[in-house]
Design a protein around this motif. Sequence first.
Motif, PDB file in Angstrom:
ATOM      1  N   UNK A 125     -16.672  13.436  19.834  1.00  0.00           N
ATOM      2  CA  UNK A 125     -17.893  12.713  20.164  1.00  0.00           C
ATOM      3  C   UNK A 125     -17.898  11.326  19.512  1.00  0.00           C
ATOM      4  N   UNK A 126     -17.315  11.218  18.337  1.00  0.00           N
ATOM      5  CA  UNK A 126     -17.174   9.909  17.696  1.00  0.00           C
ATOM      6  C   UNK A 126     -16.177   9.040  18.474  1.00  0.00           C
ATOM      7  N   UNK A 127     -15.116   9.666  19.010  1.00  0.00           N
ATOM      8  CA  UNK A 127     -14.163   8.920  19.840  1.00  0.00           C
ATOM      9  C   UNK A 127     -14.841   8.412  21.115  1.00  0.00           C
ATOM     10  N   UNK A 128     -15.709   9.230  21.694  1.00  0.00           N
ATOM     11  CA  UNK A 128     -16.477   8.799  22.867  1.00  0.00           C
ATOM     12  C   UNK A 128     -17.345   7.596  22.510  1.00  0.00           C
ATOM     13  N   UNK A 129     -18.010   7.664  21.363  1.00  0.00           N
ATOM     14  CA  UNK A 129     -18.857   6.552  20.916  1.00  0.00           C
ATOM     15  C   UNK A 129     -18.023   5.289  20.711  1.00  0.00           C
ATOM     16  N   UNK A 130     -16.823   5.451  20.135  1.00  0.00           N
ATOM     17  CA  UNK A 130     -15.937   4.303  19.936  1.00  0.00           C
ATOM     18  C   UNK A 130     -15.560   3.678  21.268  1.00  0.00           C
ATOM     19  N   UNK A 131     -15.305   4.518  22.264  1.00  0.00           N
ATOM     20  CA  UNK A 131     -14.976   4.009  23.589  1.00  0.00           C
ATOM     21  C   UNK A 131     -16.122   3.251  24.208  1.00  0.00           C
ATOM     22  N   UNK A 132     -17.323   3.783  24.066  1.00  0.00           N
ATOM     23  CA  UNK A 132     -18.497   3.120  24.647  1.00  0.00           C
ATOM     24  C   UNK A 132     -18.795   1.808  23.927  1.00  0.00           C
ATOM     25  N   UNK A 133     -18.734   1.832  22.599  1.00  0.00           N
ATOM     26  CA  UNK A 133     -19.007   0.618  21.824  1.00  0.00           C
ATOM     27  C   UNK A 133     -17.934  -0.452  22.055  1.00  0.00           C
ATOM     28  N   UNK A 196     -13.476   7.695  15.193  1.00  0.00           N
ATOM     29  CA  UNK A 196     -13.830   6.560  16.059  1.00  0.00           C
ATOM     30  C   UNK A 196     -12.572   5.842  16.561  1.00  0.00           C
ATOM     31  N   UNK A 197     -11.677   6.610  17.161  1.00  0.00           N
ATOM     32  CA  UNK A 197     -10.414   6.071  17.675  1.00  0.00           C
ATOM     33  C   UNK A 197     -10.558   5.809  19.164  1.00  0.00           C
ATOM     34  N   UNK A 198     -10.080   4.639  19.616  1.00  0.00           N
ATOM     35  CA  UNK A 198     -10.223   4.279  21.022  1.00  0.00           C
ATOM     36  C   UNK A 198      -8.943   3.641  21.530  1.00  0.00           C
ATOM     37  N   UNK A 218      -8.657   0.426  17.236  1.00  0.00           N
ATOM     38  CA  UNK A 218      -8.634   0.252  18.689  1.00  0.00           C
ATOM     39  C   UNK A 218      -7.269  -0.254  19.121  1.00  0.00           C
ATOM     40  N   UNK A 219      -6.663   0.441  20.098  1.00  0.00           N
ATOM     41  CA  UNK A 219      -5.376   0.044  20.660  1.00  0.00           C
ATOM     42  C   UNK A 219      -5.541  -0.284  22.135  1.00  0.00           C
ATOM     43  N   UNK A 220      -4.748  -1.243  22.583  1.00  0.00           N
ATOM     44  CA  UNK A 220      -4.691  -1.558  24.007  1.00  0.00           C
ATOM     45  C   UNK A 220      -3.375  -1.059  24.594  1.00  0.00           C
ATOM     46  N   UNK A 221      -3.248  -1.211  25.897  1.00  0.00           N
ATOM     47  CA  UNK A 221      -2.085  -0.675  26.616  1.00  0.00           C
ATOM     48  C   UNK A 221      -0.784  -1.257  26.085  1.00  0.00           C
ATOM     49  N   UNK A 222       0.262  -0.434  26.136  1.00  0.00           N
ATOM     50  CA  UNK A 222       1.595  -0.891  25.786  1.00  0.00           C
ATOM     51  C   UNK A 222       1.878  -1.023  24.304  1.00  0.00           C
TER      52      UNK A 222
END
Length: 305
Positions: A125-133, A196-198, A218-222
């Motif tokens: 649920x914290x990961x979901x919050x990180x994604x939304x934020x 809070x990992x995204x 927070x990581x982006x693609x690649x």
Amino acid sequence: MNGEFKLVIGRAVREIAQYYSSEESFAIKKGKHLPNRGAIIGVIKDLRRVMFPGYFGSENITDTAPEYFIGNTLTEVYVTLKKQIETALIYQNTDQISEEEISERAMEICKKFFGRLAEIQQMLLKDVQAGFDGDPAAKSKEEIIFSYPGLFAIFVYRIAHELYLMDVPFIPRIMTEYAHSRTGIDINSGATIGEYFFIDHGTGVVIGETTCIGNHVKLYQGVTLGALSTRSGQQLAGVKRHPTIQDNVTIYSGSTILGGETVIGEECVIAGGAFITSSVPPRTKVTVKKPELNFKGPSQEDVWE
């Protein structure tokens, strides 16, 4: 089938059969079986329904007592998972431990695993919050749960990681490779990942076995969090060979960070395309030199008639 083709088939049969008898990898241990991949994927799907009720099944917990749904589903998961853990342990057993002892060990593993499920759900649920934020394109948390491949890969990792910590063979890898095949995101079950990992977009992300990731990362693609060199192969088993990423770090697309002694300090920002093999102090912005664009007039071949 003509005679010439029969001879070709016959030769192929003999050559392949010879490898069967000489190559250890082709010889499943007598009287033993590897875990059932389909059953393990079924466990992942059922646990996903429990962690995020209503999203991936037909159940409506507002109409029924949630305890009934949770209890019934987890009972089915327990029966399947315990059997698969026993199968994996029996296959791996080199100490001549009795099947009764293996069954008891599988039961103890399941006891610890199921005891951790509520905490895993809170992490998710914290990961979901990180994604939304962290994603202005996200319209709701529901969208992240239902649609985002990064969250699915993280969910599978958090389940597999618990079994990895309990030294369960085969199953954690089967789980994370299932997520890898679905999302293009490769998170080894041995990695340690905080709250809070995204992962945004996600395709091509690689996180190695001994990677340590802090909170609010927070990581982006690649992005690759990998080993500096794997030429030593099995000699490096158990050695920290992947980087440490501290709290509140953002790593943009296409960046590569390698090495077990490499530490990315807290609150760092790593630009896209960076290649890093040594530590970066906290609160540092790592940039990549911009390429120079050389504009030339159109050649004669480029001129449209």
